[in-house]
Design a protein around this motif. Structure first.
Motif, PDB file in Angstrom:
ATOM      1  N   THR A   1       0.847  -1.189   0.000  1.00  0.00           N
ATOM      2  CA  THR A   1       0.000   0.000   0.000  1.00  0.00           C
ATOM      3  C   THR A   1       0.883   1.240   0.000  1.00  0.00           C
ATOM      4  O   THR A   1       2.033   1.197   0.443  1.00  0.00           O
ATOM      5  CB  THR A   1      -0.921   0.034   1.233  1.00  0.00           C
ATOM      6  OG1 THR A   1      -0.130   0.117   2.428  1.00  0.00           O
ATOM      7  CG2 THR A   1      -1.790  -1.213   1.295  1.00  0.00           C
TER       8      THR A   1
ATOM      9  N   LYS B   1      -0.481  -2.527  -4.536  1.00  0.00           N
ATOM     10  CA  LYS B   1      -1.825  -2.964  -4.898  1.00  0.00           C
ATOM     11  C   LYS B   1      -2.919  -2.003  -4.433  1.00  0.00           C
ATOM     12  O   LYS B   1      -4.069  -2.124  -4.865  1.00  0.00           O
ATOM     13  CB  LYS B   1      -2.091  -4.342  -4.284  1.00  0.00           C
ATOM     14  CG  LYS B   1      -1.169  -5.443  -4.779  1.00  0.00           C
ATOM     15  CD  LYS B   1      -1.380  -5.736  -6.250  1.00  0.00           C
ATOM     16  CE  LYS B   1      -0.516  -6.887  -6.723  1.00  0.00           C
ATOM     17  NZ  LYS B   1      -0.885  -8.186  -6.110  1.00  0.00           N
ATOM     18  N   GLU B   2      -2.589  -1.078  -3.524  1.00  0.00           N
ATOM     19  CA  GLU B   2      -3.600  -0.151  -3.027  1.00  0.00           C
ATOM     20  C   GLU B   2      -2.977   1.211  -2.776  1.00  0.00           C
ATOM     21  O   GLU B   2      -1.943   1.308  -2.113  1.00  0.00           O
ATOM     22  CB  GLU B   2      -4.226  -0.691  -1.735  1.00  0.00           C
ATOM     23  CG  GLU B   2      -5.306   0.201  -1.152  1.00  0.00           C
ATOM     24  CD  GLU B   2      -5.923  -0.387   0.097  1.00  0.00           C
ATOM     25  OE1 GLU B   2      -6.613  -1.427  -0.032  1.00  0.00           O
ATOM     26  OE2 GLU B   2      -5.708   0.164   1.194  1.00  0.00           O
TER      27      GLU B   2
ATOM     28  N   SER C   1      -8.985   4.783 -11.862  1.00  0.00           N
ATOM     29  CA  SER C   1      -9.648   3.482 -11.759  1.00  0.00           C
ATOM     30  C   SER C   1      -9.757   2.794 -13.113  1.00  0.00           C
ATOM     31  O   SER C   1      -9.760   1.561 -13.193  1.00  0.00           O
ATOM     32  CB  SER C   1     -11.034   3.646 -11.134  1.00  0.00           C
ATOM     33  OG  SER C   1     -11.845   4.500 -11.918  1.00  0.00           O
TER      34      SER C   1
ATOM     35  N   ARG D   1      -6.427  -0.987  -6.075  1.00  0.00           N
ATOM     36  CA  ARG D   1      -7.468  -0.362  -5.275  1.00  0.00           C
ATOM     37  C   ARG D   1      -7.142   1.099  -4.994  1.00  0.00           C
ATOM     38  O   ARG D   1      -5.972   1.464  -4.844  1.00  0.00           O
ATOM     39  CB  ARG D   1      -7.572  -1.069  -3.928  1.00  0.00           C
ATOM     40  CG  ARG D   1      -8.587  -2.171  -3.828  1.00  0.00           C
ATOM     41  CD  ARG D   1      -8.581  -2.690  -2.401  1.00  0.00           C
ATOM     42  NE  ARG D   1      -9.532  -3.748  -2.203  1.00  0.00           N
ATOM     43  CZ  ARG D   1      -9.595  -4.470  -1.094  1.00  0.00           C
ATOM     44  NH1 ARG D   1      -8.750  -4.237  -0.106  1.00  0.00           N
ATOM     45  NH2 ARG D   1     -10.487  -5.422  -0.968  1.00  0.00           N
TER      46      ARG D   1
ATOM     47  N   ARG E   1      -8.261   4.373  -2.364  1.00  0.00           N
ATOM     48  CA  ARG E   1      -8.955   5.004  -1.249  1.00  0.00           C
ATOM     49  C   ARG E   1      -8.595   6.485  -1.260  1.00  0.00           C
ATOM     50  O   ARG E   1      -7.721   6.916  -2.014  1.00  0.00           O
ATOM     51  CB  ARG E   1      -8.538   4.389   0.094  1.00  0.00           C
ATOM     52  CG  ARG E   1      -8.798   2.898   0.208  1.00  0.00           C
ATOM     53  CD  ARG E   1      -8.445   2.380   1.591  1.00  0.00           C
ATOM     54  NE  ARG E   1      -8.507   0.933   1.637  1.00  0.00           N
ATOM     55  CZ  ARG E   1      -9.613   0.234   1.881  1.00  0.00           C
ATOM     56  NH1 ARG E   1     -10.738   0.895   2.132  1.00  0.00           N
ATOM     57  NH2 ARG E   1      -9.600  -1.073   1.892  1.00  0.00           N
TER      58      ARG E   1
ATOM     59  N   HIS F   1     -15.310  -1.087  -9.409  1.00  0.00           N
ATOM     60  CA  HIS F   1     -15.008  -2.102  -8.392  1.00  0.00           C
ATOM     61  C   HIS F   1     -13.725  -1.788  -7.617  1.00  0.00           C
ATOM     62  O   HIS F   1     -13.548  -2.254  -6.494  1.00  0.00           O
ATOM     63  CB  HIS F   1     -14.885  -3.477  -9.053  1.00  0.00           C
ATOM     64  CG  HIS F   1     -13.690  -3.598  -9.958  1.00  0.00           C
ATOM     65  ND1 HIS F   1     -13.753  -3.337 -11.306  1.00  0.00           N
ATOM     66  CD2 HIS F   1     -12.402  -3.934  -9.695  1.00  0.00           C
ATOM     67  CE1 HIS F   1     -12.562  -3.523 -11.841  1.00  0.00           C
ATOM     68  NE2 HIS F   1     -11.725  -3.882 -10.890  1.00  0.00           N
ATOM     69  N   ASN F   2     -12.825  -0.999  -8.216  1.00  0.00           N
ATOM     70  CA  ASN F   2     -11.549  -0.747  -7.545  1.00  0.00           C
ATOM     71  C   ASN F   2     -11.496   0.575  -6.790  1.00  0.00           C
ATOM     72  O   ASN F   2     -10.441   0.978  -6.319  1.00  0.00           O
ATOM     73  CB  ASN F   2     -10.386  -0.829  -8.539  1.00  0.00           C
ATOM     74  CG  ASN F   2     -10.538   0.096  -9.726  1.00  0.00           C
ATOM     75  OD1 ASN F   2     -11.629   0.573 -10.013  1.00  0.00           O
ATOM     76  ND2 ASN F   2      -9.441   0.348 -10.415  1.00  0.00           N
TER      77      ASN F   2
ATOM     78  N   CYS G   1     -12.672   1.856  -3.407  1.00  0.00           N
ATOM     79  CA  CYS G   1     -13.148   1.198  -2.197  1.00  0.00           C
ATOM     80  C   CYS G   1     -14.430   1.846  -1.679  1.00  0.00           C
ATOM     81  O   CYS G   1     -14.571   3.072  -1.686  1.00  0.00           O
ATOM     82  CB  CYS G   1     -12.071   1.238  -1.115  1.00  0.00           C
ATOM     83  SG  CYS G   1     -10.631   0.217  -1.519  1.00  0.00           S
TER      84      CYS G   1
ATOM     85  N   ASP H   1     -12.515  -4.394   1.298  1.00  0.00           N
ATOM     86  CA  ASP H   1     -12.874  -3.223   0.494  1.00  0.00           C
ATOM     87  C   ASP H   1     -13.420  -2.103   1.370  1.00  0.00           C
ATOM     88  O   ASP H   1     -13.108  -0.917   1.172  1.00  0.00           O
ATOM     89  CB  ASP H   1     -13.914  -3.656  -0.545  1.00  0.00           C
ATOM     90  CG  ASP H   1     -14.365  -2.495  -1.422  1.00  0.00           C
ATOM     91  OD1 ASP H   1     -15.254  -1.747  -0.980  1.00  0.00           O
ATOM     92  OD2 ASP H   1     -13.844  -2.343  -2.533  1.00  0.00           O
TER      93      ASP H   1
ATOM     94  N   LEU I   1      -8.298  -8.771  -8.453  1.00  0.00           N
ATOM     95  CA  LEU I   1      -9.306  -7.783  -8.091  1.00  0.00           C
ATOM     96  C   LEU I   1     -10.461  -7.788  -9.084  1.00  0.00           C
ATOM     97  O   LEU I   1     -11.630  -7.904  -8.703  1.00  0.00           O
ATOM     98  CB  LEU I   1      -8.649  -6.398  -8.024  1.00  0.00           C
ATOM     99  CG  LEU I   1      -9.488  -5.236  -7.514  1.00  0.00           C
ATOM    100  CD1 LEU I   1      -9.917  -5.476  -6.077  1.00  0.00           C
ATOM    101  CD2 LEU I   1      -8.692  -3.934  -7.605  1.00  0.00           C
TER     102      LEU I   1
END
Length: 654
Positions: free
Chosen positions: A305, A351-352, A405, A412, A414, A435-436, A438, A586, A639
């Motif tokens: 992250t 990944k996030e 996105s 992902r 946020r 979907h990605n 959150c 999520d 994902l």
């Protein structure tokens, strides 16, 4: 009289400098600060207003290839100066000036000069009646480091990201080594928070310890407690530096440099100022600085992250908040620079990504290439107002999230921290459909009473806030909502406090940050209100907030039992590191599971395997607490594959 002026490396009482001046030349010493004590005497050149210092002892008059020791002769208060100039007489009527030299840490290292970005070792040689530098190129591995860095960060995620920016700036300036303990560092960074008094008190405690390291450096080195090459330079960064700059610099020589959030590019110069006996300070706020061209040095190098700053500052001017005065006004990074940084993170295996800003959803890219339809107006959430007027509308936060996105479907996203006023309907529908992005929204309420909200200058009522909560949950049914609350704000009555308790119960937050009010200088409240709620009443109300939240949050977690959640694995569960892994769903809930071999849904792995950090794992939730979830790992997946399979299942049922 002419002088050949040479920039000296840092040297202390044990340094020996070897020069080869013109035969029978006298050496003159010139420093960036007054040095009137023996063995130097003041000397002024008739052709210049500059003041030099001539060696008053015969042992400091150089002949050919004389070594000049500086040990044992300087007074205690001047024995550890950090550089200056050494000037030697040359041909009468001529002035010869060297290239600027990069300081050298160790007395045994050769002189080092910098020219056109390259490093070379050099020595002074006599050529006719002149002194010149002759040297050879040094490979990068042999370039001396300028000092080891230790850093601490307090406060929000923005401060963490700021420290990564600072480390990048310092790395480009030659400060590339970081250490884990302050006793081994030549430079100590402490990145501060000024939002509440408690955070500032922690910083003052640490500054006291760093002052001890500076003052007791020699004895600490002697007993092996310290391994730094010279007394550490202490640098205060961030919001507290902006708010308390004068107090910090006057604090009994605790701090050498004070640098505000918009001045980090100036840090190398400020540190050089310390070498000449001065304190460095730059706390100027900027209307343009976003550090968009700087690639941050990630502190958690193996993390899956990361934080990415997309805008800085705040225009809301809430009456309790110091941020507009420590971080300045809002300005946004161009979309393209954000996309480039996220792309690099994706290539590194992140990944996030959490997008950061003091008021992140008021993002407004007004760059020249911003493609916005003419006549488009800035839309606020229904029932919300603001004193901050948007003069020019560019690409908004929904445009940025749309781009990210779409371009990175396996990553992902946020964001934090938003303001409730900037949630137009199209933004909520985008969150629902991608979907990605959150399904977690931070929605700071601060108070549940409309009268208090008006004194806070929040721009909404309790009713408008609840209407927004209902709209969000109608558009994004499984959304997680978190919040901030302040108790004991100026003039708050027991009835107004009770309204906040009832709001927490009615909304049912997944998580909340709860604080007792702390008056901050410069704010609207400091100028116009009285902090009249006694401290014991604030603490009692804070306890009631915490208990109310704990009693209401359980249903948010219990509602997840029986569901299948997609969990991004972040590492072993500290409570059972040998058998369990932990990550976030999520919705932002912490989820742990027993790590056993499970199938891989996408066929990238033949057979079964255990989950590793960075995997997306399907987990069926079997148990909940008020702060975490526990479940059974079903499969490792991607994902997009997880949500595509969910859409297919829904379509089949329909």
């Amino acid at each position: 009289m002419g002088f050949y002026v040479l920039r000296a490396p840092p040297f202390s009482s044990s340094t020996t400098i070897i020069l080869k001046p013109t035969s029978s030349a006298s050496l003159l010493f010139k420093f960036g600060y007054a040095l009137y004590s023996s063995p130097f005497s003041k000397f002024s050149s008739s052709s210049s207003s500059r003041t030099y210092f001539r060696a008053s002892s015969a042992r400091y008059v150089a002949s050919t290839a004389t070594a000049i020791p500086l040990s044992g002769s300087l007074p205690r208060r001047t024995r550890s100066f950090r550089g200056g100039f050494i000037a030697a007489t040359a041909a009468p009527g001529s002035v010869y000036k060297s290239e600027e030299l990069k300081p050298s840490i160790s007395p045994e290292q050769p002189w080092v000069q910098r020219k056109n970005g390259t490093e070379s070792s050099a020595c002074l040689v006599e050529i006719g009646s002149q002194l010149r530098l002759i040297g050879r190129s040094l490979p990068a591995s042999e370039v001396p480091l300028r000092g080891r860095i230790y850093h601490e960060t307090y406060g929000c995620q923005m401060n963490i990201n700021d420290m990564e920016v600072v480390l990048s700036i310092m790395k480009n300036a030659g400060y590339s080594e970081t250490v884990d303990i302050p006793e081994t560092a030549e430079i100590i960074f402490i990145n501060t928070c000024a939002i509440r008094d408690n955070a500032e008190q922690k910083v003052w405690q640490r500054l006291n310890y760093f002052w001890f390291l500076k003052r007791q450096w020699k004895s600490n080195v002697a007993i092996g407690r310290s391994k730094s090459q010279h007394p550490p330079k202490v640098v205060v960064l961030g919001c507290m530096a902006e708010r308390l700059k004068d107090k910090i610099l006057d604090a009994d020589k605790m701090v050498d440099v004070v640098c505000g959030p918009d001045a980090y590019r100036d840090l190398p110069r400020l540190l050089d100022e310390v070498d000449y006996g001065q304190k460095g300070i730059n706390t100027l706020l900027s209307l343009e600085e976003t550090y968009a061209d700087i690639s941050p040095v990630r502190i958690s190098k193996n993390s899956v992250t990361a934080f990415v700053s997309v805008m800085r500052g705040c225009n809301n001017m809430c009456s309790f908040c110091i941020v507009p005065f420590t971080r300045g006004r809002e300005r946004s990074r161009p979309v393209e620079s954000i996309v480039c940084e996220v792309r690099e993170l994706y290539r590194e295996g992140v990944k996030e990504v959490t997008l950061l800003g003091q008021n992140v959803n008021s993002y407004n890219d007004t760059a020249e290439n911003a493609d916005v339809e003419p006549g488009t107006n800035w839309k606020l959430s229904d029932g919300f107002s603001t004193i901050a007027k948007v003069k020019k509308m560019g690409l908004r936060f929904s445009d940025l999230l749309d781009r990210l996105s779409t371009e990175f479907p396996e990553m992902r996203f946020r964001y934090t921290s938003p303001h409730p006023k900037d949630f137009p309907d199209e933004f909520l529908y985008l969150m629902r459909d991608r979907h990605n992005i959150c399904k977690s929204i931070h929605l700071p309420a601060q108070s549940g009473n409309s009268t208090v909200l008006e004194r806070m200058r929040r721009g909404y009522t309790r009713e408008a806030y609840l209407d927004l909560v209902h709209k969000i949950r109608s558009i994004i049914p499984d959304v997680g909502i978190t919040s901030d609350f302040i108790c004991g704000f100026c003039g708050e009555t027991e009835e107004e406090h009770a309204d906040t308790l009832s709001l927490i119960s009615e909304v049912g937050y997944d998580m909340a940050y709860l604080f007792a009010y702390s008056m901050r200088e410069k704010t609207h409240a400091h100028r116009n209100y009285v902090d009249d709620v006694p401290e014991e009443v604030k603490q009692r109300r804070l306890t009631e907030l915490i208990e109310t939240f704990r009693n209401s949050t359980g249903r948010c977690y219990d509602s997840q039992i029986g569901s299948v959640q997609l969990v991004l694995v972040e590492g072993p569960n500290k409570r059972a590191p040998e058998t369990e892994m932990i990550g976030k769903s999520d919705r932002g809930h912490r989820v742990s599971f027993i790590n056993v071999a499970v199938p891989h849904r996408d066929g990238d792995y033949d057979g079964q395997r255990k989950a590793v950090v960075g995997d997306f794992v399907e987990v069926r939730i079997s148990k909940s607490t008020r702060a975490s979830l526990f479940g059974e790992a079903l499969a490792i997946t991607k994902l997009s594959s997880f949500y595509n399979s969910m859409d297919e299942s829904i379509a089949c049922v329909s």
